[in-house]
Scaffold this motif. Structure first.
Motif, mmCIF file in Angstrom:
data_model
loop_
_atom_site.group_PDB
_atom_site.id
_atom_site.type_symbol
_atom_site.label_atom_id
_atom_site.label_comp_id
_atom_site.label_asym_id
_atom_site.label_seq_id
_atom_site.Cartn_x
_atom_site.Cartn_y
_atom_site.Cartn_z
ATOM 1 N N ALA A 1 0.837 -1.191 0.000
ATOM 2 C CA ALA A 1 0.000 0.000 0.000
ATOM 3 C C ALA A 1 0.874 1.243 0.000
ATOM 4 O O ALA A 1 1.901 1.289 0.672
ATOM 5 N N ASP A 2 0.447 2.256 -0.754
ATOM 6 C CA ASP A 2 1.191 3.514 -0.784
ATOM 7 C C ASP A 2 0.901 4.372 0.438
ATOM 8 O O ASP A 2 1.721 5.195 0.836
ATOM 9 N N LEU A 3 -0.290 4.193 1.034
ATOM 10 C CA LEU A 3 -0.660 4.977 2.212
ATOM 11 C C LEU A 3 -1.492 4.105 3.125
ATOM 12 O O LEU A 3 -2.485 3.504 2.700
ATOM 13 N N SER A 4 -1.112 4.031 4.396
ATOM 14 C CA SER A 4 -1.881 3.314 5.405
ATOM 15 C C SER A 4 -2.155 4.262 6.555
ATOM 16 O O SER A 4 -1.239 4.957 7.026
ATOM 17 N N VAL A 5 -3.399 4.326 7.003
ATOM 18 C CA VAL A 5 -3.792 5.203 8.099
ATOM 19 C C VAL A 5 -4.379 4.339 9.198
ATOM 20 O O VAL A 5 -5.339 3.587 8.962
ATOM 21 N N GLY A 6 -3.831 4.441 10.390
ATOM 22 C CA GLY A 6 -4.282 3.585 11.480
ATOM 23 C C GLY A 6 -5.551 4.051 12.153
ATOM 24 O O GLY A 6 -6.312 3.241 12.677
#
Length: 222
Positions: A1-6
């Motif tokens: 993934a290019d962007l992961s937000v928790g």
């Protein structure tokens, strides 16, 4: 993934835009205090915005819900019924999906004092039901009595005929003795069997252009 937000992701500017694609051909734009705009940048003819709801199920069976859009007011202060799902539209499998079939119905759901339940049905064969899943091309089921269940209203203020009802036998090969329309009056007998107690039938006697002739019969069960 290019962007992961928790956790939460916030776009804190009014009218902020999320862009998708190498050339930003699809955008989601914040409509301040109202909602979102979803837009396709494509300008060519017959190139509409497409929004597809997909299920990850690998073995769809009869009555499985494939996708659903629900409408709800969860913050309504009075609570109880008011915060239940008020309306919804869902796609439901009519049978097991296979390489030869994906028969699916659309159900239109509304609530009265309840979570929304199906009140109108559009089946894969084009049949439509109000108050029931249809057993006929158009099927209306009511539970009330001593009222009009079907009203056709015209606002025509002149001398023209209105409203009107037409039964059209659109045959490519009309012939003498064709039955071109029937109105039946159904009821159950004491054993619960569906019974025709009366009917109005119209038949062509002569289809010859210029000498057309017909017959209308009113019959009762005796």
């Amino acid at each position: 993934a290019d962007l992961s937000v928790g956790d939460d992701l916030r776009l804190i500017s009014d009218s902020s835009v999320l862009s998708f694609g190498a050339d930003s051909d699809v955008t989601i734009t914040h409509d301040p205090d109202d909602g979102l705009f979803i837009k396709s940048a494509a300008t060519a003819d017959d190139n509409p915005l497409l929004l597809t709801l997909q299920t990850g199920e690998t073995d769809l069976a009869a009555d499985d819900v494939i996708g659903k859009i629900a409408f709800q007011a969860p913050d309504e202060g009075t609570g109880t019924d008011a915060i239940l799902v008020s309306a919804a539209i869902q796609a439901v499998a009519e049978g097991d999906h296979s390489s030869a079939s994906n028969a699916t119905s659309l159900q239109f759901m509304t609530g009265a004092s309840e979570a929304a339940t199906a009140k109108a049905y559009l089946k894969s064969d084009g049949s439509f039901g109000l108050g029931t899943a249809p057993s006929y091309p158009f099927h209306l089921k009511v539970t009330t009595a001593d009222t009009d269940h079907l009203v056709i209203e015209s606002t025509e203020a002149g001398a023209n005929e209105a409203p009107g009802i037409a039964l059209w036998r659109n045959s490519g090969s009309p012939a003498d003795n064709d039955t071109i329309g029937r109105i039946r009056f159904y009821g159950e007998d004491s054993g619960g069997a569906l019974t025709t107690y009366g009917q109005i039938v119209t038949k062509i006697l002569d289809v010859t252009d210029g000498t057309e002739d017909s017959q209308m019969a009113l019959t009762t069960l005796t």
